[in-house]
Design an enzyme around this catalytic site. Structure first.
Site, PDB file in Angstrom:
ATOM      1  N   LYS A  67       0.879  -1.178   0.000  1.00 41.38           N
ATOM      2  CA  LYS A  67       0.000   0.000   0.000  1.00 41.38           C
ATOM      3  C   LYS A  67       0.907   1.216   0.000  1.00 41.38           C
ATOM      4  O   LYS A  67       1.825   1.317   0.811  1.00 41.38           O
ATOM      5  CB  LYS A  67      -0.904   0.044   1.217  1.00 41.38           C
ATOM      6  CG  LYS A  67      -1.771   1.315   1.223  1.00 41.38           C
ATOM      7  CD  LYS A  67      -2.835   1.304   2.286  1.00 41.38           C
ATOM      8  CE  LYS A  67      -2.339   1.835   3.596  1.00 41.38           C
ATOM      9  NZ  LYS A  67      -3.440   2.096   4.545  1.00 41.38           N
ATOM     10  N   GLN A 138     -11.988   8.495  10.913  1.00 40.71           N
ATOM     11  CA  GLN A 138     -11.998   7.053  11.213  1.00 40.71           C
ATOM     12  C   GLN A 138     -13.036   6.666  12.274  1.00 40.71           C
ATOM     13  O   GLN A 138     -13.429   5.501  12.363  1.00 40.71           O
ATOM     14  CB  GLN A 138     -10.621   6.604  11.746  1.00 40.71           C
ATOM     15  CG  GLN A 138      -9.445   6.933  10.854  1.00 40.71           C
ATOM     16  CD  GLN A 138      -9.431   6.106   9.586  1.00 40.71           C
ATOM     17  OE1 GLN A 138      -9.923   4.984   9.559  1.00 40.71           O
ATOM     18  NE2 GLN A 138      -8.890   6.661   8.530  1.00 40.71           N
ATOM     19  N   SER A 199      -5.411  11.785  16.571  1.00 42.17           N
ATOM     20  CA  SER A 199      -4.003  12.040  16.247  1.00 42.17           C
ATOM     21  C   SER A 199      -3.334  12.800  17.384  1.00 42.17           C
ATOM     22  O   SER A 199      -2.478  13.653  17.156  1.00 42.17           O
ATOM     23  CB  SER A 199      -3.884  12.768  14.909  1.00 42.17           C
ATOM     24  OG  SER A 199      -4.856  13.776  14.815  1.00 42.17           O
ATOM     25  N   ASP A 222       0.064   5.684  15.197  1.00 41.73           N
ATOM     26  CA  ASP A 222       0.685   4.875  14.149  1.00 41.73           C
ATOM     27  C   ASP A 222       1.995   5.497  13.679  1.00 41.73           C
ATOM     28  O   ASP A 222       2.490   5.192  12.608  1.00 41.73           O
ATOM     29  CB  ASP A 222      -0.285   4.705  12.968  1.00 41.73           C
ATOM     30  CG  ASP A 222      -0.764   6.049  12.421  1.00 41.73           C
ATOM     31  OD1 ASP A 222      -0.366   7.102  12.969  1.00 41.73           O
ATOM     32  OD2 ASP A 222      -1.534   6.047  11.447  1.00 41.73           O
ATOM     33  N   GLY A 292      -3.262  -1.210  18.104  1.00 40.82           N
ATOM     34  CA  GLY A 292      -3.481  -1.446  16.668  1.00 40.82           C
ATOM     35  C   GLY A 292      -2.685  -0.445  15.850  1.00 40.82           C
ATOM     36  O   GLY A 292      -3.097   0.703  15.674  1.00 40.82           O
TER      37      GLY A 292
END
Ligand code: NAD
Length: 321
Positions: A67, A138, A199, A222, A292
């Site tokens: 990706k 999200q 975020s 992330d 995650g």
């Protein structure tokens, strides 16, 4: 090769199919039948963009690819999504390109599927209140996927920017559930499951907020430097992740590891719980925490499903490259 445009994705894969795909690839990762390649992420010095690749190979599912994409903060003014993702799949037998797939909706679906997998395998069965920390793009996908996993009776939420909370309220209405905007103290006090998807760059949910028995799905962190929850929570939680190396480097666990509260050896790949080789929740009082981080194999897994569905429906465009 086949091209599957972004505009077709919504009609090709359901959240339930994404759940199955993500659960299967997490399971394959824990059996060492699928692995992610190192992540590339670069500030390219143009348009304030972050650009990179996530890639891997699932030998069990025969899915190879990457990706590509990232974050273009100026896109909103151009009427485009800030996060841009495109998946390229290759034939693992020949290396020939097999498919080019729009990856924006798939990213949201696969991220929501990951936290839903964690809820199915780790949350208390009697969970009734779902908490959301975060109200961005999200968050609606996260809420929809989570409510499929437990008979939630209520959704509560907190967001750093309160003006964004209507998104959570509207999504709860769509799901037929009451919604209440709460303080961080009440989020911890009332929620059985808390999904964090912001975020944030500093801990918002503190150790004192989280009560025994809670399941936390930490999905927003992330990248190095992001943080949503107090690192101290890790010291009293049973910690699970999609991939341990990413969790330690760029996931929510980065802060607890840096502070010496936990080590990489304390973090369990959720695939091991799915496969039944490591126990998940062991008592009603366990705090279970899923970090995650988002792995490339999730993207490839859902993209492969989308390509199969697109070919079956005749909406994949065949190109002779
Ligand atoms: P978005 O830009 O639509 O929303 C941002 C959210 O973060 C909002 O809730 C906003 O209020 C909050 N926020 C912004 N600045 C903040 C600050 N300084 N402190 C606390 N909160 C702040 O983003 P999104 O698309 O909803 O993504 C949310 C997060 O999830 C991002 O960090 C994104 O990188 C991450 N993400 C993770 C995965 C994964 O696989 N783990 C996948 C996709 C996105």
């Amino acid at each position: 090769m086949f091209v599957v445009p972004e505009s077709e994705i919504a009609g090709l894969v359901s959240p339930a199919q994404c759940f199955e795909a993500v659960e299967a690839v997490f399971s394959a990762m824990a059996r060492d039948e699928a692995y992610n390649f190192p992540v590339i992420r670069e500030a390219i010095g143009h348009a304030d963009a972050l650009y990179g690749f996530k890639s891997g190979f699932d030998r069990a599912g025969k899915v190879l690819g990457l990706k590509s994409g990232g974050y273009w903060p100026g896109n909103v003014e151009k009427g485009l999504t800030n996060h841009q993702s495109t998946v390229v799949l290759f034939d693992p037998d020949t290396g020939r390109p097999a498919a080019l797939v729009g990856g924006n909706l798939l990213t949201a679906l696969r991220t929501a599927a990951a936290s839903a997998v964690s809820i199915r395998h780790l949350a208390r069965c009697d969970s009734r209140v779902l908490g959301l920390l975060g109200a961005g793009h999200q968050s609606a996908f996260q809420m929809r996927a989570a409510v499929a996993e437990r008979p939630f009776e209520k959704v509560i939420g907190w967001n750093y920017h309160p003006e964004m909370l209507p998104r959570l309220a509207e999504t709860a209405v769509e799901l037929g559930l009451p919604f209440e905007a709460v303080s961080l103290e009440d989020l911890g006090a009332q929620a059985d499951v808390i999904v964090t998807i912001s975020s944030s760059v500093a801990a918002q949910l503190l150790d004192a907020h989280v009560r025994p028995g809670t399941h936390l799905a930490c999905m927003g962190t992330d990248t190095r430097g992001k943080q949503e929850i107090d690192a101290a929570i890790f010291a009293r939680a049973r910690v699970f992740t999609d991939e341990v190396a990413q969790s330690v480097e760029i996931g929510e666990a980065q802060h607890a590891v840096a502070a010496g509260l936990i080590g990489a050896g304390d973090i369990v790949q959720i695939g091991a719980v799915i496969n039944g080789t490591v126990p998940g929740r062991q008592s009603e009082d366990d705090i279970t925490l899923f970090d995650g981080t988002g792995v490339g194999l999730q993207d490839l897994a859902v993209a492969a499903r989308a390509v199969a569905a697109a070919r079956a429906k005749g909406v994949a465009v065949e190109v002779d490259l």
